[in-house]
Design an enzyme around this catalytic site. Structure first.
Site, PDB file in Angstrom:
ATOM      1  CB  CYS A  81      -0.966  -0.257   1.285  1.00 51.71           C
ATOM      2  SG  CYS A  81      -1.558   1.599   1.816  1.00 51.71           S
ATOM      3  CB  CYS A  84       0.509   1.919   4.070  1.00 55.38           C
ATOM      4  SG  CYS A  84      -1.191   1.448   3.904  1.00 55.38           S
TER       5      CYS A  84
END
Ligand SMILES: [Zn+2]
Length: 162
Positions: A81, A84
């Site tokens: 991600c 993230c």
């Protein structure tokens, strides 16, 4: 994949922190996370964990959430991600500044998919604050450290006193 070595570990009773003075590992029980603790060996103060703690089991998560005397900030993330990865350094700053006032943990939702399912995490990154054993706030999306800290402050204000 491990991005960095962590100096903090968990066991079934608390957080294991290495003494900065003598290197001895001390356990700070979950119930005493906000207290001033001295090293069992050299009696110097043990510094509260000032970095995000990567969790590797849902049992650790459950114990920490149930017993922590400090609010617990949970970062739900996954290695693939992109946003993230943007949050990670911001969370480092937050954990350093909130040392002794909040515990910051990371939950990899690929590794601990049971937690992601239990809490209905639909998108990552998602940040949640737990206090008194309950989730008191949640927000999705990447944001800078200052906004994360404002989110934590709002969650603390809304949380029931222990
Ligand atoms: Zn020591």
């Amino acid at each position: 994949m491990r991005l960095m070595a962590t100096t903090v570990e968990l066991d079934d009773r608390g957080i294991i922190v290495a003494c900065e003075s003598c290197g001895k590992k001390n356990r700070v029980s979950y119930e005493r996370l906000g207290d001033a603790v001295k090293c069992g060996e050299c009696k110097q103060p043990i510094k509260a964990p000032g970095e995000p703690i990567e969790l590797h089991s849902s049992a650790d998560f459950d114990r920490l959430i149930a017993r922590s005397s400090l609010p617990v900030v949970v970062d739900y993330w996954a290695p693939w991600c992109g946003p993230c990865r943007m949050v990670a350094p911001e969370l480092q700053k937050v954990a350093a500044r909130q040392a002794g006032q909040a515990v910051v943990v990371k939950v990899n939702t690929d590794e601990l998919s049971d937690l992601g399912e239990r809490f209905g995490i639909r998108s990552i990154p998602t940040l949640a604050v737990f206090a008194g054993g309950k989730e008191v706030a949640r927000e999705s999306g990447a944001r800078p450290a200052a906004e994360i800290e404002a989110f934590i402050a709002r969650a603390r204000a809304a949380a029931p006193a222990r």
